[in-house]
Design an enzyme around this catalytic site. Sequence first.
Site, short mmCIF file in Angstrom:
data_model
loop_
_atom_site.label_atom_id
_atom_site.label_comp_id
_atom_site.label_asym_id
_atom_site.label_seq_id
_atom_site.Cartn_x
_atom_site.Cartn_y
_atom_site.Cartn_z
N ASN A 11 48.07 33.94 42.03
CA ASN A 11 47.03 34.80 42.62
C ASN A 11 46.47 34.08 43.85
O ASN A 11 45.67 33.16 43.71
CB ASN A 11 45.95 35.05 41.56
CG ASN A 11 44.78 35.83 42.10
OD1 ASN A 11 44.84 36.36 43.22
ND2 ASN A 11 43.71 35.92 41.31
N LYS A 13 44.44 35.16 45.93
CA LYS A 13 43.06 35.61 46.20
C LYS A 13 42.88 35.86 47.70
O LYS A 13 43.77 36.39 48.37
CB LYS A 13 42.06 34.58 45.66
CG LYS A 13 42.30 34.24 44.19
CD LYS A 13 41.12 33.57 43.54
CE LYS A 13 41.48 33.19 42.12
NZ LYS A 13 40.35 32.75 41.33
N HIS A 98 40.96 41.75 37.31
CA HIS A 98 40.66 40.32 37.45
C HIS A 98 39.15 40.12 37.35
O HIS A 98 38.36 40.97 37.79
CB HIS A 98 41.18 39.81 38.80
CG HIS A 98 41.05 38.32 38.92
ND1 HIS A 98 39.89 37.72 39.32
CD2 HIS A 98 41.92 37.33 38.64
CE1 HIS A 98 40.05 36.41 39.28
NE2 HIS A 98 41.28 36.15 38.88
N GLU A 100 37.09 38.44 38.97
CA GLU A 100 36.33 38.53 40.23
C GLU A 100 36.11 39.99 40.62
O GLU A 100 35.09 40.34 41.21
CB GLU A 100 37.04 37.71 41.33
CG GLU A 100 36.81 36.23 41.12
CD GLU A 100 37.89 35.31 41.66
OE1 GLU A 100 38.75 35.75 42.44
OE2 GLU A 100 37.88 34.12 41.26
N GLU A 170 41.93 35.10 30.75
CA GLU A 170 41.32 34.19 31.73
C GLU A 170 39.82 34.08 31.42
O GLU A 170 39.03 34.92 31.88
CB GLU A 170 41.50 34.74 33.15
CG GLU A 170 42.93 34.85 33.58
CD GLU A 170 43.05 34.85 35.10
OE1 GLU A 170 43.72 33.96 35.63
OE2 GLU A 170 42.45 35.72 35.74
N GLY A 176 38.48 28.71 38.52
CA GLY A 176 38.02 28.04 39.74
C GLY A 176 36.99 26.95 39.50
O GLY A 176 36.33 26.51 40.43
N SER A 213 41.91 27.44 35.99
CA SER A 213 42.04 26.02 36.32
C SER A 213 43.35 25.40 35.84
O SER A 213 43.37 24.24 35.40
CB SER A 213 40.83 25.23 35.80
OG SER A 213 39.65 25.66 36.47
P1 PGA Z 1 42.08 29.31 39.23
O1 PGA Z 1 42.06 30.92 39.22
O2 PGA Z 1 43.49 28.88 38.90
O3 PGA Z 1 41.69 28.95 40.63
O4 PGA Z 1 41.10 28.86 38.20
C1 PGA Z 1 42.79 31.66 38.26
C2 PGA Z 1 42.62 33.12 38.52
O5 PGA Z 1 41.55 33.53 39.00
O6 PGA Z 1 43.54 33.93 38.28
#
Ligand code: PGA
Length: 257
Positions: A11, A13, A98, A100, A170, A176, A213
Site C-alpha cells: 500500500n 498510500k 482501509h 485511514e 490491521e 505506521g 508496521s
Molecule cells: P504500515 O501501514 O506498514 O506503514 O504500518 C500498513 C497499512 O496501512 O496498510
Amino acid sequence: MTQNKTYLFANWKMYLDYDESNILANALAEKSKKFSDEIEMTVFPSALSLYPVAQTLSDVKINVGPQNIYWVDKGGYTGETSAQMFKAAGSSHALIGHSERRHLFHETNHDVRQKIEASLNAELTPVLCVGETEKERDEGKTEEIVEIQLRATLEDLNWPKDRELIVAYEPVWAIGTGNACDPAEAERMHDKIFNWIKGLAPGISPVLLYGGSVRGENVEGYLQMSHINGVLVGGSSAKLESWMEIIENSTRAVEKL
Ligand code: PGA
C-alpha cells in the site's frame, strides 16, 4: 499457511508522487524475474499513478489496484473514481475499508459494503481491511469490533466462487507506529476471522493478511502462522530497499515451510 501462495501486498498510500511511483514500478519489474512463483504481489499506487504503473507491471505478474474506489459506475460525483474505471485502467484488486479511509475520511461499514459490492461487480478482487483502534483494544472490544466489521460487510453477500476473499487484519494502533502486533496475537485474531468468514461465506477459503508496521525483520514471524497467508505493508513497501528486504525474507520463510 492455508493457501499455497504467500501474498505480499504493498500500500503506497500517498507516499509517492507520479515520478516516484513509476521509478519504483520499473525497479520492481526489473527485479521480478527473480521473485519466487509462490509469491503473489499486488501494489496499490495513488489513483494518479495507477495507469502507468499497471502498464509497467502487466507483463511481470505483479497485480495493481487502487487504494479506494467509489461504488457508482459513472455520474456527478466530483473527485471520485469508480471500480469500473480502475478496472479499465489495468487493476485487478482494490483496497477497501482501509483504516485511514475509515478514520480520516469517516467511511462507515455501510460504505465499505457498497464498495465491496461495486468491486465484485467490476470484477476486481476487493481486499477488505478490518481492525480495532487502540481505545477499542484497551476496552477489550477487539473481537466485537472486527466481527461487526466483517458481518456488516459480508453477511448475505453470496461471494462469487471464482473470486478470492481477501481480508487484511490491521490493528489501527499498529499502522505506521512501529508498534507491530505480536505474531501470536495476530494469529489468534486471524483464527477467529477465519472462523467468522466460514460462517459468512460458506465454502469459501479466505486469504488472510496481517498489516501494521511489517518490516523486513519481522515479516517471517507472521508468515510462520497457520492462518496468515501474507502481509499488507505501508511505509516499508514504498521504498525499494525495504520492500526488497521483505520480499527476500518472505521467500526464505516460504522455502522453510
Ligand atoms: P504500515 O501501514 O506498514 O506503514 O504500518 C500498513 C497499512 O496501512 O496498510
